[in-house]
Scaffold this active site. Structure first.
Site, mmCIF file in Angstrom:
data_model
loop_
_atom_site.group_PDB
_atom_site.id
_atom_site.type_symbol
_atom_site.label_atom_id
_atom_site.label_comp_id
_atom_site.label_asym_id
_atom_site.label_seq_id
_atom_site.Cartn_x
_atom_site.Cartn_y
_atom_site.Cartn_z
ATOM 1 N N HIS A 33 0.820 -1.156 0.007
ATOM 2 C CA HIS A 33 -0.210 -0.019 -0.059
ATOM 3 C C HIS A 33 0.782 0.997 0.014
ATOM 4 C CE1 HIS A 33 -4.022 1.823 0.882
ATOM 5 N NE2 HIS A 33 -3.580 2.741 0.914
ATOM 6 N N HIS A 35 1.214 4.844 -2.641
ATOM 7 C CA HIS A 35 0.854 5.549 -3.655
ATOM 8 C C HIS A 35 2.009 6.310 -4.373
ATOM 9 C CE1 HIS A 35 -3.353 5.177 -2.854
ATOM 10 N NE2 HIS A 35 -3.253 4.900 -1.770
ATOM 11 N N HIS A 221 -9.462 0.396 -2.065
ATOM 12 C CA HIS A 221 -9.835 1.417 -0.630
ATOM 13 C C HIS A 221 -11.213 1.040 -0.161
ATOM 14 C CE1 HIS A 221 -5.993 2.686 -2.242
ATOM 15 N NE2 HIS A 221 -5.948 3.580 -0.889
ATOM 16 N N GLU A 224 -11.654 3.279 5.735
ATOM 17 C CA GLU A 224 -11.189 4.271 6.438
ATOM 18 C C GLU A 224 -11.623 5.638 6.807
ATOM 19 O OE1 GLU A 224 -6.407 6.099 6.588
ATOM 20 O OE2 GLU A 224 -7.505 6.448 4.656
ATOM 21 N N ASP A 302 1.314 4.065 2.913
ATOM 22 C CA ASP A 302 0.225 4.974 2.273
ATOM 23 C C ASP A 302 0.825 6.109 1.394
ATOM 24 O OD1 ASP A 302 -2.188 5.786 1.311
ATOM 25 O OD2 ASP A 302 -3.186 5.903 3.308
ATOM 26 N N ASP A 303 0.998 7.062 2.085
ATOM 27 C CA ASP A 303 1.597 8.391 1.350
ATOM 28 C C ASP A 303 2.556 8.941 2.448
ATOM 29 O OD1 ASP A 303 -0.110 8.594 -0.965
ATOM 30 O OD2 ASP A 303 -1.669 8.843 0.498
#
Length: 360
Positions: A33, A35, A221, A224, A302-303
């Site tokens: 996961h 991006h 996704h 969340e 994630d980011d």
């Protein structure tokens, strides 16, 4: 949070404190996961901005990592999206795109990752390189180049956006299917990202059907920003192999049971959950409840560009939640087994997890 290299204490069966000295950085793992834009080093986005004459928000220059508002409300998400768009606007050439892949792979390899499935929406970069097909092919080519060096295997997940029309998702699914494969430098999955409050999950089912026929992992996704019902809708309409986040499935025991029964891996990203205000602190992320339900988990960053933490920090957060080294090894196995890593690499990584655990 404690340094990722600092041993933690845990009460043993006799009530004494046992030192956990194994390095989570050395723990072999897969990263499922991450991006594309969000993987960038903050130094890289600053250099790209300078080279293209772009002025970045202060949160990416002097006040990093950004203090994000609660993204479960509209204003908070808008702030997050504005910063993400500012970073993405700095990616304007083939060289920029290749650099992102190369650095993401290097950062992951340095943190013990043996396999990275980086998620990209090629429509974001298409205007600068001649279209969505060249944009994807640039990422795939650099993934092959990096993987050939032997430190880490890199594959690609093509992600559609919930902010765009579902017909665009079908176009991306067909593109992903055309480049589908089962190794490094291939498209191995198809996802659905962006604000969960936008679009209807069912409207994206035809795109996921295209990806399913091509043998791609289905990795949307859900769960969340929205609660357990969004996870159930994702299960019912998209029949996923993994769900990005999915942490709020714990809000409904029936949904949690449904995730477990489906054998779906949840890509849990503690740093994201806290930074976006889904949970107030890492101790509130319901990782233990998910694991107790028998659900496989793959931790993800994630980011990192916006949340300030990379992959190893997610394992450090799990250790802060009280997971011992055996349980951390279980998380690493979950990431490897939930991936599309080729079998020979998977077997080697799993063996090395056992070595990490027994050699401590």
């Amino acid at each position: 949070m404690r340094s990722v290299e600092e041993p933690a204490d845990r009460a043993g069966p006799d009530g004494t404190l046992a030192r956990m000295t194994r390095s989570v950085q050395d723990l072999p793992k897969a990263h499922l996961h991450l991006h594309f834009t969000g993987s960038m080093r903050v130094e890289t986005v600053r250099e790209l901005a300078a080279s293209h004459g772009i002025r970045l928000p202060d949160a990416l220059v002097t006040d990093w990592p950004p203090r994000l508002a609660k993204a479960t409300d509209e204003r908070g998400w808008f702030r997050f999206q504005r910063l993400y768009d500012a970073a993405r606007s700095c990616v304007r050439s083939e060289d920029d795109m290749r650099r992102i892949v190369r650095e993401a792979a290097a950062d992951d390899a340095s943190e013990g990752s043996r396999w990275l499935e980086i998620q990209v929406d090629p429509t974001s970069y298409a205007p600068f390189v001649g279209g969505i097909t060249p944009a994807l092919e640039i990422v795939l080519d650099e993934a092959r180049t990096v993987s050939a060096q032997g430190e880490i295997g890199v594959a690609v997940v093509v992600a559609a956006s919930r902010m765009r029309h579902p017909l665009e998702a079908r176009t991306l699914a067909r593109l992903a299917a055309h480049h589908a494969g089962d190794g490094a430098g291939d498209v191995v999955g198809f996802g659905l990202s962006n604000d969960e409050r936008r679009g209807l999950v069912a409207d994206f089912a035809p795109a996921f059907a295209i990806a399913r026929r091509a043998g791609l992992a289905l990795v949307p996704h859900g769960g969340e920003l929205l609660g357990a019902q969004s996870v159930m809708e994702t299960l019912e309409h998209l029949d996923p192999d993994r769900i990005g986040h999915g942490v709020r499935s714990v809000e409904d025991p029936q949904v949690l049971d449904a995730v477990a029964e489906a054998g779906v891996t949840l890509e849990v990203c503690p740093g994201s959950n806290v930074a976006l205000g889904v949970y107030a602190a890492a101790k509130d992320v319901p990782l233990r409840r998910i694991l107790r339900a028998g659900i496989p988990v793959a931790l993800g960053a994630d980011d990192p560009l916006l949340f300030g933490t990379r992959l190893t920090a997610q394992y450090a957060a799990a250790r802060e939640l009280g997971l011992d080294d055996s349980e951390l090894a279980g998380l690493a196995r979950g990431s490897i087994e939930g991936s599309r890593m080729p079998q020979h690499l998977r077997a080697a990584a799993l063996a090395d997890v056992e070595t990490w655990l027994t050699a401590g």
